[in-house]
Design a protein around this motif. Structure first.
Motif, PDB file in Angstrom:
ATOM      1  N   PRO A 174       0.897  -1.490  -0.202  1.00 23.44           N
ATOM      2  CA  PRO A 174      -0.171   0.030  -0.083  1.00 23.44           C
ATOM      3  C   PRO A 174       0.458   1.447   0.203  1.00 23.44           C
ATOM      4  CG  PRO A 174      -0.256  -1.163   1.928  1.00 23.44           C
ATOM      5  CD  PRO A 174       0.489  -1.894   1.406  1.00 23.44           C
ATOM      6  N   GLY A 175       0.401   2.430   0.076  1.00 17.34           N
ATOM      7  CA  GLY A 175       0.775   3.784  -0.739  1.00 17.34           C
ATOM      8  C   GLY A 175       0.758   4.057   0.600  1.00 17.34           C
ATOM      9  N   PRO A 176       2.360   5.920   0.990  1.00 14.98           N
ATOM     10  CA  PRO A 176       2.426   5.931   1.581  1.00 14.98           C
ATOM     11  C   PRO A 176       1.371   6.354   3.009  1.00 14.98           C
ATOM     12  CG  PRO A 176       3.252   7.515   0.022  1.00 14.98           C
ATOM     13  CD  PRO A 176       2.230   6.478  -0.508  1.00 14.98           C
ATOM     14  N   GLY A 177       1.471   6.961   4.528  1.00 12.18           N
ATOM     15  CA  GLY A 177       0.806   7.244   5.336  1.00 12.18           C
ATOM     16  C   GLY A 177       0.546   6.012   6.372  1.00 12.18           C
ATOM     17  N   PRO A 178       0.871   4.859   6.633  1.00  9.19           N
ATOM     18  CA  PRO A 178       1.098   4.395   7.489  1.00  9.19           C
ATOM     19  C   PRO A 178       2.837   4.321   8.117  1.00  9.19           C
ATOM     20  CG  PRO A 178       0.809   2.587   5.816  1.00  9.19           C
ATOM     21  CD  PRO A 178       1.115   4.248   5.169  1.00  9.19           C
ATOM     22  N   ASP A 179       2.601   4.191   8.746  1.00 12.13           N
ATOM     23  CA  ASP A 179       3.972   4.011   9.890  1.00 12.13           C
ATOM     24  C   ASP A 179       4.416   1.846   9.628  1.00 12.13           C
ATOM     25  OD1 ASP A 179       4.575   6.342  11.642  1.00 12.13           O
ATOM     26  OD2 ASP A 179       3.672   5.356  13.639  1.00 12.13           O
ATOM     27  N   VAL A 180       5.798   2.148   8.972  1.00  9.61           N
ATOM     28  CA  VAL A 180       6.000   1.064   8.341  1.00  9.61           C
ATOM     29  C   VAL A 180       7.476  -0.195   9.558  1.00  9.61           C
ATOM     30  CG1 VAL A 180       6.532  -0.190   6.690  1.00  9.61           C
ATOM     31  CG2 VAL A 180       6.008   1.874   6.120  1.00  9.61           C
ATOM     32  N   PHE A 181       6.756  -1.361   9.770  1.00 10.07           N
ATOM     33  CA  PHE A 181       7.843  -2.171  10.028  1.00 10.07           C
ATOM     34  C   PHE A 181       8.880  -3.628   9.063  1.00 10.07           C
ATOM     35  CE2 PHE A 181       5.434   0.252  13.227  1.00 10.07           C
ATOM     36  CZ  PHE A 181       6.397   0.178  14.312  1.00 10.07           C
ATOM     37  N   VAL A 182       9.494  -3.503   8.963  1.00  9.71           N
ATOM     38  CA  VAL A 182       9.824  -4.651   7.901  1.00  9.71           C
ATOM     39  C   VAL A 182      11.120  -5.406   8.428  1.00  9.71           C
ATOM     40  CG1 VAL A 182      11.253  -5.062   5.805  1.00  9.71           C
ATOM     41  CG2 VAL A 182       9.741  -2.624   5.968  1.00  9.71           C
ATOM     42  N   CYS A 183      10.859  -6.613   9.238  1.00 10.66           N
ATOM     43  CA  CYS A 183      11.412  -7.559   9.306  1.00 10.66           C
ATOM     44  C   CYS A 183      11.743  -8.600   8.783  1.00 10.66           C
ATOM     45  CB  CYS A 183      10.904  -8.059  10.634  1.00 10.66           C
ATOM     46  SG  CYS A 183      12.483  -9.148  11.063  1.00 10.66           S
ATOM     47  N   GLY A 184      12.823  -9.186   8.648  1.00 14.05           N
ATOM     48  CA  GLY A 184      13.625 -10.481   7.696  1.00 14.05           C
ATOM     49  C   GLY A 184      14.591 -10.871   7.522  1.00 14.05           C
ATOM     50  N   PRO A 185      15.209 -11.978   7.263  1.00 14.98           N
ATOM     51  CA  PRO A 185      16.532 -11.461   6.705  1.00 14.98           C
ATOM     52  C   PRO A 185      16.945 -10.697   6.014  1.00 14.98           C
ATOM     53  CG  PRO A 185      15.469 -13.313   5.461  1.00 14.98           C
ATOM     54  CD  PRO A 185      14.125 -12.929   5.971  1.00 14.98           C
ATOM     55  N   THR A 186      18.524 -10.364   5.907  1.00 10.08           N
ATOM     56  CA  THR A 186      18.563  -8.612   4.985  1.00 10.08           C
ATOM     57  C   THR A 186      18.474  -8.486   3.488  1.00 10.08           C
ATOM     58  OG1 THR A 186      20.285  -8.900   7.330  1.00 10.08           O
ATOM     59  CG2 THR A 186      20.691  -7.611   4.784  1.00 10.08           C
ATOM     60  N   GLY A 187      18.583  -9.229   3.289  1.00 10.93           N
ATOM     61  CA  GLY A 187      18.568  -8.862   1.617  1.00 10.93           C
ATOM     62  C   GLY A 187      17.158  -9.404   1.383  1.00 10.93           C
ATOM     63  N   PHE A 188      16.000  -9.157   1.999  1.00  9.17           N
ATOM     64  CA  PHE A 188      14.477  -9.061   2.085  1.00  9.17           C
ATOM     65  C   PHE A 188      14.292  -7.490   1.931  1.00  9.17           C
ATOM     66  CE2 PHE A 188      10.300  -8.791   3.919  1.00  9.17           C
ATOM     67  CZ  PHE A 188       9.474  -8.971   3.122  1.00  9.17           C
TER      68      PHE A 188
END
Ligand SMILES: Cc1cc2nc3c(=O)[nH]c(=O)nc-3n(C[C@H](O)[C@H](O)[C@H](O)COP(=O)(O)OP(=O)(O)OC[C@H]3O[C@@H](n4cnc5c(N)ncnc54)[C@H](O)[C@@H]3O)c2cc1C
Length: 221
Positions: free
Chosen positions: A182-196
């Motif tokens: 989805p486009g901008p607006g939310p606070d974003v948290f990304v987690c996983g292996p470094t490349g991902f």
């Protein structure tokens, strides 16, 4: 300095064919925020120690979900050998940036790669406990449906939770793309292996998210 504590395994459940959730009793645990992790220390009879980080999977109590890496040093022990009643050492909670605070009502976008779902699930569970109207959207990239963690909760998501599944080893094989996000607006948290995490962060910037509102946690690999 956070001190090491003895942690006793009180329960364990299979989360996927390769992952296990471990429930620990930790005397005087101070509590934690969703997104934080602990350091786990194992000590062999000859005194050799190995230390790794694991995210807390729930806002209540000390639960870890560990993916067993076939050539790993620590994770296969935690997944296959640690038995109810056994003790390990852990310290925490660690981390103050990659956390979701229930008082913040901004919409949230969670982007998980594989075992990166673990701290994001703690946020989803905290959101459920908090009540209110805050919408959450989870984009969960994993090899195939059988590898998903927390199936009972994610197969019938709460009404405030939207889930986009991306299966990388199921035909048609594909990686996460801009169309999944989805486009901008939310606070974003990304987690996983470094490349991902790096690939997902680049895609988020491409679709217009503000880098200041993207928080990332890299698991290694
Ligand atoms: C803040 C933080 C939180 C973490 N939370 C979790 C969690 O909740 N659940 C979990 O299962 N792991 C988590 N990890 C990863 C964990 O700390 C270990 O790196 C992982 O369990 C591998 O340890 P090992 O001793 O089995 O493998 P090692 O012996 O350290 O490594 C074996 C091989 O696996 C590779 N590798 C290491 N990590 C990964 C990875 N994530 N993906 C693919 N390959 C990898 C290494 O490069 C190496 O080639 C987290 C890491 C960090 C930094």
């Amino acid at each position: 300095m956070i001190r090491w504590r003895r942690a006793r395994l009180t329960a364990a459940r299979e989360e996927s064919p390769t992952a296990r959730t471990l429930v620990f009793e930790v005397p005087d645990w101070p509590g934690h925020l969703p997104g934080q992790h602990v350091d786990v220390r194992l000590t062999a009879p000859d005194g050799y120690t190995a230390q790794r980080s694991y995210s807390l999977a729930t806002p209540e109590g000390v639960e870890l979900t560990v993916e067993g890496l076939p050539d790993g040093e620590v994770s296969p022990y935690l997944v296959d050998e640690l038995t109810v009643g056994d003790e390990i050492e852990l310290r925490g909670p660690v981390g103050g940036w990659f956390v979701w605070r229930p008082a913040v009502t901004t919409p949230v976008l969670l982007v998980a790669g594989g075992s990166g779902i673990v701290p994001l699930m703690a946020m989803i569970r905290a959101r459920r406990l908090a009540g209110g109207d805050t919408p959450f959207h989870l984009v969960y990239s994993l090899r195939e449906p059988a590898r998903r963690y927390y199936a009972a909760e994610l197969d019938t998501p709460d009404p405030w939770l939207t889930i986009t599944w991306v299966h990388t080893r199921l035909a048609p094989h594909r990686r996460i793309t801009k169309d999944d996000l989805p486009g901008p607006g939310p606070d974003v948290f990304v987690c996983g292996p470094t490349g991902f995490v790096e690939a997902a962060a680049d895609l988020l910037l491409d679709v217009g998210h503000d880098s200041a509102r993207i928080r990332t946690e890299r698991f290694g690999g």
